[in-house]
Design a protein around this motif. Structure first.
Motif, PDB file in Angstrom:
ATOM      1  N   ASN A 218       0.918  -0.995  -0.047  1.00  0.00           N
ATOM      2  CA  ASN A 218      -0.021  -0.101   0.065  1.00  0.00           C
ATOM      3  C   ASN A 218       0.813   1.189   0.013  1.00  0.00           C
ATOM      4  N   ASP A 219       0.272   2.525   0.223  1.00  0.00           N
ATOM      5  CA  ASP A 219       0.978   3.429   0.367  1.00  0.00           C
ATOM      6  C   ASP A 219       2.117   3.761   1.658  1.00  0.00           C
ATOM      7  N   ASP A 220       1.805   2.921   2.466  1.00  0.00           N
ATOM      8  CA  ASP A 220       2.802   2.862   3.578  1.00  0.00           C
ATOM      9  C   ASP A 220       4.167   2.240   2.949  1.00  0.00           C
ATOM     10  N   PHE A 221       3.842   1.388   2.064  1.00  0.00           N
ATOM     11  CA  PHE A 221       5.034   0.384   1.530  1.00  0.00           C
ATOM     12  C   PHE A 221       5.941   1.435   0.438  1.00  0.00           C
ATOM     13  N   GLN A 222       5.023   1.963  -0.389  1.00  0.00           N
ATOM     14  CA  GLN A 222       5.609   3.037  -1.158  1.00  0.00           C
ATOM     15  C   GLN A 222       6.276   4.214  -0.457  1.00  0.00           C
ATOM     16  N   GLY A 223       5.677   4.894   0.459  1.00  0.00           N
ATOM     17  CA  GLY A 223       6.197   5.535   1.374  1.00  0.00           C
ATOM     18  C   GLY A 223       7.602   5.485   1.871  1.00  0.00           C
ATOM     19  N   CYS A 224       7.661   4.092   2.510  1.00  0.00           N
ATOM     20  CA  CYS A 224       8.733   3.620   3.126  1.00  0.00           C
ATOM     21  C   CYS A 224      10.177   3.565   2.131  1.00  0.00           C
ATOM     22  N   VAL A 225       9.599   3.042   0.885  1.00  0.00           N
ATOM     23  CA  VAL A 225      10.754   3.018  -0.190  1.00  0.00           C
ATOM     24  C   VAL A 225      11.351   4.445  -0.491  1.00  0.00           C
ATOM     25  N   GLU A 226      10.424   5.449  -0.724  1.00  0.00           N
ATOM     26  CA  GLU A 226      10.802   6.686  -1.042  1.00  0.00           C
ATOM     27  C   GLU A 226      11.468   7.248  -0.108  1.00  0.00           C
ATOM     28  N   ALA A 227      11.275   7.049   1.338  1.00  0.00           N
ATOM     29  CA  ALA A 227      11.820   7.745   2.402  1.00  0.00           C
ATOM     30  C   ALA A 227      13.400   7.174   2.560  1.00  0.00           C
ATOM     31  N   ILE A 228      13.374   5.792   2.303  1.00  0.00           N
ATOM     32  CA  ILE A 228      14.732   5.200   2.153  1.00  0.00           C
ATOM     33  C   ILE A 228      15.768   5.752   1.176  1.00  0.00           C
ATOM     34  N   LEU A 229      15.164   6.079   0.051  1.00  0.00           N
ATOM     35  CA  LEU A 229      15.869   6.565  -1.155  1.00  0.00           C
ATOM     36  C   LEU A 229      16.144   8.138  -0.899  1.00  0.00           C
ATOM     37  N   ALA A 230      15.534   8.703   0.154  1.00  0.00           N
ATOM     38  CA  ALA A 230      15.988   9.902   0.142  1.00  0.00           C
ATOM     39  C   ALA A 230      16.971  10.149   1.435  1.00  0.00           C
ATOM     40  N   ILE A 231      17.151   9.383   2.216  1.00  0.00           N
ATOM     41  CA  ILE A 231      18.021   9.396   3.314  1.00  0.00           C
ATOM     42  C   ILE A 231      19.528   9.635   2.864  1.00  0.00           C
ATOM     43  N   LYS A 232      20.401  10.235   3.650  1.00  0.00           N
ATOM     44  CA  LYS A 232      21.690  10.213   3.397  1.00  0.00           C
ATOM     45  C   LYS A 232      22.356   9.256   4.363  1.00  0.00           C
ATOM     46  N   GLY A 233      21.936   8.465   5.219  1.00  0.00           N
ATOM     47  CA  GLY A 233      22.745   7.639   5.990  1.00  0.00           C
ATOM     48  C   GLY A 233      22.279   6.257   5.526  1.00  0.00           C
ATOM     49  N   ARG A 234      22.090   5.223   6.339  1.00  0.00           N
ATOM     50  CA  ARG A 234      21.916   3.705   6.221  1.00  0.00           C
ATOM     51  C   ARG A 234      20.694   3.356   6.670  1.00  0.00           C
TER      52      ARG A 234
END
Length: 322
Positions: A30-46
């Motif tokens: 769902n949107d949570d899954f997509q949001g999780c992927v997008e959030a990980i792509l945006a981070i500068k860390g690990r």
């Protein structure tokens, strides 16, 4: 009692139940899954993946998959986190916490500490109403009906579902990063897997001789060239140096059956025209695939269409590709 029959039926039942549970996960993307992927792509860390018990084992595997597909990740055991390992989490990191129930004591202690650090948190849980799910920024739903264990106790279906959802997350990140075969090879240089991903024909064919004869070469010249170069074949070139054919040991044997008089036979008479070739820039594993498909043991190597040499099945065996 037919013990053998029970073993087989039980094994099939476990696989069928776990397969059905994985298929059900598709409805929970769902949107949570997509949001999780997008959030990980945006981070500068690990990405820091944590869990306890069997969930910790699955978390460690997810970390390995993320690292090997271009997403830097660390494993943190949830129990160790509250005894000092929490220090590995930095401000720009993203945490994924695995838990079937989402209500274990260690998780309840850990979550407030993570939120105090201001870290984004995703819950990979089989209970979306749990404490962990309610406290997380993103919920990755791995709900299952029951464990494959007949007592519905041993983590079986739940851990399989968590592992599959972790794979889905890793592949989504991989595709979003345009992570290529070459990128994968750069992270897997060791062993036969690494060689399949980076070893090219040009890296190995130069170790071989490059047998070749002209189209008007005599039978004696052909046999001497094949025998001296020890590759079981020779390329046939025209007077301009263009590749026109190949003669193998098999061609010589067939010649003895097809010709009663061997006088005056030339390479042009017995060669196989338009032979299979592979460019020196291709991956060595592609040469292996072609050899297996065509049931042959050598390929002519070319560079920009010009004859360069041979790659032999033995070369690929030595490199551990077979």
């Amino acid at each position: 009692m037919n013990i053998t029959k029970n073993i087989k039926s039980t094994a099939k039942k476990v696989l069928q139940e776990e397969a059905a549970a994985i298929l059900q996960l598709a409805d929970y993307i769902n949107d949570d899954f997509q949001g999780c992927v997008e959030a990980i792509l945006a981070i500068k860390g690990r990405v820091v993946v944590t869990g306890i018990g069997k969930s910790a084992n699955i978390a460690a595997k997810i970390v390995a998959t993320l690292n090997s597909t271009g997403t830097p990740a660390l494993f943190m055991h949830a129990a160790d986190a509250i005894h000092g390992d929490l220090g590995m989490i930095q401000a720009n990191d993203f945490v994924i916490c695995l838990s079937k129930s989402g209500n274990t004591p260690e998780i309840k202690v850990l979550v407030p500490l993570l939120k105090r650090k201001g870290t984004q948190l995703a819950a990979l849980v089989s209970n979306v109403d749990s404490y962990l799910a309610q406290q997380s920024d993103f919920v990755l739903n791995a709900t299952i009906e029951r464990e494959a264990c007949p007592n519905n106790l041993a983590p079986t279906t739940s851990t399989t579902a968590h592992l599959a959802l972790g794979d889905a997350l890793a592949v989504c990140l991989l595709e979003s990063r345009n992570f290529s075969r070459e990128d994968f090879g750069a992270l897997h240089p060791g062993g036969s897997l690494g060689k399949r991903l980076y070893l090219k024909v040009g890296d190995i064919y130069t170790l071989n001789a490059a047998p070749k004869v002209k189209t008007d070469a005599s039978l004696k010249e052909i046999i001497i060239e094949i025998s001296s170069k020890r590759l079981g074949a020779t390329a046939v070139l025209d007077n301009s140096g263009n590749l026109t054919g190949i003669i193998t040991d098999g061609d010589l044997r067939r010649m003895l059956s097809n010709f009663d008089n061997l006088t005056g036979i030339t390479a042009a008479d017995i060669m196989t025209p338009s032979p299979l070739t592979i460019d020196c820039g291709e991956y060595a594993v592609e040469a292996l695939v072609t050899m297996q498909k065509k049931n042959i043991t050598q390929l002519i190597v070319t560079k920009e269409g010009s004859f360069e040499g041979f790659v032999h099945l033995h070369d690929l065996l030595k490199e551990g590709l077979v």
